[in-house]
Design an enzyme around this catalytic site. Structure first.
Site, PDB file in Angstrom:
ATOM      1  N   LYS A  89       1.863  -8.643  -9.752  1.00 57.53           N
ATOM      2  CA  LYS A  89       0.525  -8.170  -9.367  1.00 57.53           C
ATOM      3  C   LYS A  89      -0.069  -7.413 -10.554  1.00 57.53           C
ATOM      4  CE  LYS A  89      -2.040  -5.796  -5.686  1.00 57.53           C
ATOM      5  NZ  LYS A  89      -2.833  -4.836  -6.468  1.00 57.53           N
ATOM      6  N   CYS A 141      -0.401  -0.551 -11.004  1.00 53.37           N
ATOM      7  CA  CYS A 141      -0.519   0.845 -10.581  1.00 53.37           C
ATOM      8  C   CYS A 141      -1.278   1.650 -11.632  1.00 53.37           C
ATOM      9  CB  CYS A 141       0.859   1.449 -10.357  1.00 53.37           C
ATOM     10  SG  CYS A 141       0.814   3.146  -9.744  1.00 53.37           S
ATOM     11  N   ASN A 147      -7.760 -10.302  -5.107  1.00 57.71           N
ATOM     12  CA  ASN A 147      -7.710  -9.059  -4.339  1.00 57.71           C
ATOM     13  C   ASN A 147      -8.891  -8.181  -4.727  1.00 57.71           C
ATOM     14  OD1 ASN A 147      -5.930  -6.005  -4.644  1.00 57.71           O
ATOM     15  ND2 ASN A 147      -6.696  -6.850  -2.742  1.00 57.71           N
ATOM     16  N   ARG A 174      -7.394  -2.258   1.127  1.00 53.67           N
ATOM     17  CA  ARG A 174      -8.163  -1.229   1.842  1.00 53.67           C
ATOM     18  C   ARG A 174      -8.851  -1.777   3.080  1.00 53.67           C
ATOM     19  NH1 ARG A 174     -12.444   1.091  -1.720  1.00 53.67           N
ATOM     20  NH2 ARG A 174     -12.411  -0.990  -2.615  1.00 53.67           N
ATOM     21  N   LEU A 182       0.842  -1.193   0.000  1.00 52.47           N
ATOM     22  CA  LEU A 182       0.000   0.000   0.000  1.00 52.47           C
ATOM     23  C   LEU A 182       0.877   1.243   0.000  1.00 52.47           C
ATOM     24  CD1 LEU A 182      -2.424  -1.272   2.767  1.00 52.47           C
ATOM     25  CD2 LEU A 182      -2.961  -1.114   0.332  1.00 52.47           C
ATOM     26  N   THR A 183       0.755   2.052  -1.031  1.00 50.69           N
ATOM     27  CA  THR A 183       1.530   3.277  -1.109  1.00 50.69           C
ATOM     28  C   THR A 183       1.123   4.233   0.006  1.00 50.69           C
ATOM     29  OG1 THR A 183       1.622   3.000  -3.508  1.00 50.69           O
ATOM     30  CG2 THR A 183       2.234   5.145  -2.646  1.00 50.69           C
TER      31      THR A 183
END
Length: 659
Positions: free
Chosen positions: A444, A405, A506, A530, A321-322
């Protein structure tokens, strides 16, 4: 008409109509807890022990935030909707279809123009590092030093201590920040000397609590571009010429002196592999050579089929998680049962340049027993060189390629989701990195770039043929972002296309029921993103198969532990405290969306359901439900003391808060 009635119902404060006909996209909360926006904020102001400090927000005379973008100002003037739906890009299909009043724009995307004050801004006078580290006789910078050398003068301007206990002193036996620590009273002697607990220092020295630190010698070599990537160059040459990839030819072995001159850290460097230096790390033509016996380890490399297998099927995987997926947050998730953790996305070009901030994303806490790093890049040469560099310098269990991303900064340069449409470059990146890595390589991805054009099912067989150990599929496209729900039926279709390669799913997991339903699709495991930000105890709920009605005091204890971990990681001086506060506030922008189990009329809460205004079972629970960033600052002051003068915080995402 039903939607209009649902919006008007809370106006009388009873919420009965809202409970009987709840609006789509809004969490179902028991009617006795529902309230209006005005009553919610009046309650917080009346029950709060002290109002938010006046200096926490920079405002114009008319009340506008100086930092607010123009589009968000227009939205603030009109007032946010009562249910809080329209400000979130994560709200699902109901929010996407909802009609917007004319002249009112949705606040979406990032606050790219938000004010950012460097942590050094909060230090009016900075003490010389030589004094902080106990070298008062010799200054590191000599006559060019611009820092303060008068400790007495520094103490006159230093803000008051934030507490009587220093986490670093109690954990490691010594606080490296000395007199600059904001909790210095806990470890300063009567004459101002920094106290040391020798037993704790000896216990914490071996093994180090944090690994994968950047060696200063390596950083200098990277900045001067003096690091040799012999193995990566060979692999890239074979890929460009269409030659079959094979092992490296036998080369003379060099000593550790040659390796250190080339830029790799020495045997004493933290996080370095203790193995014998490899011939690929040598500088061509180096005159320093060994005369000892030549072993197989010096010339033979592992084939992909001989690498250590990544067996994490059925384990809970915390997503990279950025911003929020930092080391202190990962420690919180590990404590609640996360099995696999991964560092934040790191840019390969920044790593090759030796940037300290980028290398900090690779740090690993000793509690992370299954840990990987995620790399982002658009070209085979930089990604392969970076993989070889990390293979020699850090300790990880796997390396992940970010092909999911969605942000423009990455996509327009050909990285992230763009690689799904650049199959030739994608293939070279995977093959090249697989050749130079001794650990498994994972990927991913998303369903695709466009919303109605899925690509994942076509890429998965190719990834399997290229030697990928595991793939994680996020059930959304780049164009979709977080609108609408994740496409789990498509993930189930992709499981069959990827077999026998394991596939993790995910998207939209916020309860153990969601995880159970996801596992029924045949995935090897689930990755949680999240959901962990909203409730990090989700991992415990999944493993124990229950809903945890966690109290507000328990949630505050979690935040307190995060601040302790943050002070350990970023430091206990003013810069470290404010950096910890900043990441805490970013996390609070997600935590406020959690609705306690005891308040829900229907279990479980869905991740695309935003909570309406409600009054919790106590003041703290209500305060934690506020989506006003000033209230988050108030929570941070409970844990880290008052904010500095002229402190400003604006969330990274426009949708996460309003005034």
């Amino acid at each position: 008409m039903a939607e209009g009635a649902a919006e008007e119902a809370p106006a009388d404060g009873t919420g009965e109509s809202a409970a009987s006909a709840p609006e789509r996209g809004v969490a179902h909360i028991k009617s006795q807890y529902l309230t209006t926006k005005e009553q919610f904020h009046q309650y917080l102001e009346a029950r709060g022990k002290e109002k938010p400090p006046q200096e926490t927000e920079a405002r114009e005379p008319d009340g506008h935030d100086l930092a607010e973008p123009k589009n968000k100002r227009a939205r603030l003037d009109d007032g946010p909707p009562e249910d809080g739906l329209a400000e979130a890009p994560q709200d699902g299909e109901a929010a996407e279809r909802r009609e917007q009043p004319q002249g009112q724009k949705r606040a979406r995307g990032q606050n790219k123009g938000r004010p950012y004050l460097k942590p050094t801004h909060y230090d009016g006078t900075r003490l010389c590092p030589s004094l902080v580290q106990g070298s008062a006789t010799k200054c590191f910078f000599g006559d060019r030093c611009r820092f303060l050398h008068d400790v007495g003068r520094y103490l006159e301007t230093k803000p008051a201590d934030l507490g009587s206990r220093c986490v670093l002193y109690e954990t490691f036996g010594r606080c490296p920040y000395g007199v600059t620590c904001r909790f210095a009273g806990a470890h300063l002697g009567p004459d101002g000397q920094n106290l040391v607990q020798e037993e704790l220092v000896a216990q914490s020295a071996h093994p180090p609590s944090v690994r994968n630190n950047l060696d200063k010698a390596l950083q200098q070599q990277l900045r001067k571009r003096k690091v040799s990537f012999t193995q990566a160059e060979r692999v890239l040459r074979q890929l460009s010429q269409g030659q079959p990839l094979g092992p490296a030819p036998a080369m003379p072995v060099v000593t550790s002196q040659a390796t250190e001159a080339e830029g790799a850290p020495g045997p004493g460097a933290c996080g370095a592999h203790p193995a014998t230096p490899e011939p690929d790390a040598a500088i061509p033509g180096s005159p320093v050579q060994t005369c000892g016996p030549l072993t197989d380890e010096d010339v033979v490399r592992l084939r992909p089929c001989e690498k250590k297998q990544l067996d994490i099927s059925g384990k809970l995987y915390l997503a990279p998680l950025t911003t929020c997926g930092n080391l202190p947050f990962r420690r919180i998730c590990k404590r609640f049962g996360a099995d696999v953790t991964c560092g934040e996305m790191a840019m390969c070009t920044s790593l090759l340049q030796g940037q300290t901030s980028e290398w900090a994303l690779l740090k690993r806490h000793h509690s992370e027993d299954l840990f990987g790093v995620q790399l982002e890049g658009a070209f085979p040469d930089t990604m392969t060189r970076c993989a070889e560099l990390l293979n020699r310098t850090i300790e990880v269990d796997f390396v992940d390629i970010n092909v999911g991303c969605p942000i423009d900064l990455v996509y327009k340069k050909g990285g992230g989701c763009a690689l799904m449409s650049r199959s030739s470059k994608f293939r070279q990146i995977v093959l090249g990195m697989n050749q130079v890595l001794d650990v498994p390589l994972t990927v991913k991805i998303r369903t695709g770039v466009q919303e109605r054009t899925n690509l994942a099912h076509r890429l998965l067989p190719e990834l399997r043929a290229w030697g990928t150990a595991l793939v994680t599929l996020h059930g959304r496209s780049r164009e979709q972002r977080y609108t609408k729900l994740a496409d789990w039926p498509y993930i189930e279709q992709c499981v069959k296309a990827a077999s026998p390669m394991p596939l993790f799913g995910n998207g939209d997991i916020l309860s153990y029921e969601d995880a159970n339903q996801a596992m029924q699709t045949g995935v090897a495991g689930v990755m949680i993103g999240r959901g962990a930000l909203l409730k990090p105890w989700l991992f415990t709920e999944i493993k124990e198969q229950r809903h945890w009605d966690i109290s507000s005091s328990e949630r505050l204890d979690i935040l307190r532990d995060f601040t302790h971990y943050g002070l350990e990681h970023w430091g206990s001086d003013t810069q470290g405290v404010e950096k910890t506060r900043r990441f805490l506030l970013e996390w609070l922008s997600f935590l406020c969306r959690y609705v306690p189990v005891g308040l829900l009329e229907r279990l479980p809460q869905r991740i695309n359901e935003r909570p309406p205004y409600y009054l919790g079972r106590d003041y703290l629970e209500t305060l934690m439900a506020s989506q006003n960033s000033a209230d988050w600052v108030r929570i941070s002051e409970m844990l880290l003391g008052p904010v500095p003068p002229n402190f400003v915080f604006l969330p990274k995402h426009k949708a996460n808060s309003y005034k």
